[in-house]
Scaffold this motif. Sequence first.
Motif, PDB file in Angstrom:
ATOM      1  N   TYR A 146     -35.126 -16.938  34.103  1.00  0.00           N
ATOM      2  CA  TYR A 146     -35.124 -17.514  32.697  1.00  0.00           C
ATOM      3  C   TYR A 146     -33.690 -16.888  32.223  1.00  0.00           C
ATOM      4  N   ILE A 147     -33.018 -15.971  32.250  1.00  0.00           N
ATOM      5  CA  ILE A 147     -31.953 -15.441  31.668  1.00  0.00           C
ATOM      6  C   ILE A 147     -30.795 -16.250  32.537  1.00  0.00           C
ATOM      7  N   LYS A 149     -30.761 -19.082  34.170  1.00  0.00           N
ATOM      8  CA  LYS A 149     -30.845 -20.500  33.593  1.00  0.00           C
ATOM      9  C   LYS A 149     -30.099 -20.576  32.170  1.00  0.00           C
ATOM     10  N   THR A 150     -30.457 -19.723  31.437  1.00  0.00           N
ATOM     11  CA  THR A 150     -29.979 -19.585  29.861  1.00  0.00           C
ATOM     12  C   THR A 150     -28.558 -19.471  30.071  1.00  0.00           C
ATOM     13  N   VAL A 151     -27.933 -18.564  30.756  1.00  0.00           N
ATOM     14  CA  VAL A 151     -26.157 -18.409  30.975  1.00  0.00           C
ATOM     15  C   VAL A 151     -26.036 -19.608  31.567  1.00  0.00           C
ATOM     16  N   SER A 153     -26.796 -22.609  31.611  1.00  0.00           N
ATOM     17  CA  SER A 153     -26.874 -23.834  30.624  1.00  0.00           C
ATOM     18  C   SER A 153     -25.654 -23.652  29.678  1.00  0.00           C
ATOM     19  N   ILE A 154     -25.418 -22.539  29.155  1.00  0.00           N
ATOM     20  CA  ILE A 154     -24.623 -22.358  27.916  1.00  0.00           C
ATOM     21  C   ILE A 154     -22.929 -22.577  28.693  1.00  0.00           C
ATOM     22  N   ASP A 186     -20.556 -16.536  23.844  1.00  0.00           N
ATOM     23  CA  ASP A 186     -21.985 -16.641  23.769  1.00  0.00           C
ATOM     24  C   ASP A 186     -22.560 -16.255  25.275  1.00  0.00           C
ATOM     25  N   SER A 187     -22.104 -16.784  26.207  1.00  0.00           N
ATOM     26  CA  SER A 187     -22.713 -16.608  27.547  1.00  0.00           C
ATOM     27  C   SER A 187     -22.276 -15.030  27.905  1.00  0.00           C
ATOM     28  N   PHE A 190     -24.991 -12.261  26.782  1.00  0.00           N
ATOM     29  CA  PHE A 190     -26.063 -11.897  27.778  1.00  0.00           C
ATOM     30  C   PHE A 190     -25.892 -11.040  29.143  1.00  0.00           C
TER      31      PHE A 190
END
Length: 217
Positions: A146-147, A149-151, A153-154, A186-187, A190
């Motif tokens: 989850y983390i 894929k969040t990074v 995507s950003i 922002d990336s 994380f």
Amino acid sequence: MKKISFKNIAFLMAISIIIVFPIVYIFVMKPAVDYWNSLSGNILSTGIALIAGIPIALYIDRLNKSKEEEIKYLSDRNREKQILELIKEELEFSYKSLFLNGMKSNSSTMSIQPLKSDLWEALIASQETIYIADPKLLNRITSAYYILKTVKSIEAQAYISLRTSAVTFTLTDGTKMKAAQILLRDSRSFDILFENSMIEALKMIEERILLLSNGKK
């Protein structure tokens, strides 16, 4: 009111015939004493065969089912081990080869190669994650991805902005930054969560693989 099915009716008729036929035969044919002696012998031998045979048949059936279940269980655990080894390889590639070697704390340059999650997405699509028997391990792996894929995507948005947009934004503190720079920053926010998630997931995966390798299921 519950309806009686055709199968139930047929079964009851068959039982009735089996019970009624001998009685009718006895009253109509009135067999001699020799018949009764023969019948009692047959009933006795049949009863002994049933008493001895049914438990043995049930025991053999249980053994076969137990063996089949054991074979399936071992096959599932072997598949689990294979899947965990592949997940470990993918997470290590994203964490060690990409994150630690260029992404971590780097808000000035961008890596062209994205974090890797293709294997995990394929496992989800094929429902092979059901082989991971430990719910806590599955939750930890899911959280790590989850983390990741969040990074991912950003940073994908940051890469697109870098190539397509030259617009500069003025932040609340007066700093001027382009969209790609803001997204990259922002990336990087994380980074700590990403690293902790990777370390914990890889640790739990390695422990589970070791248990499976040693035959402890």
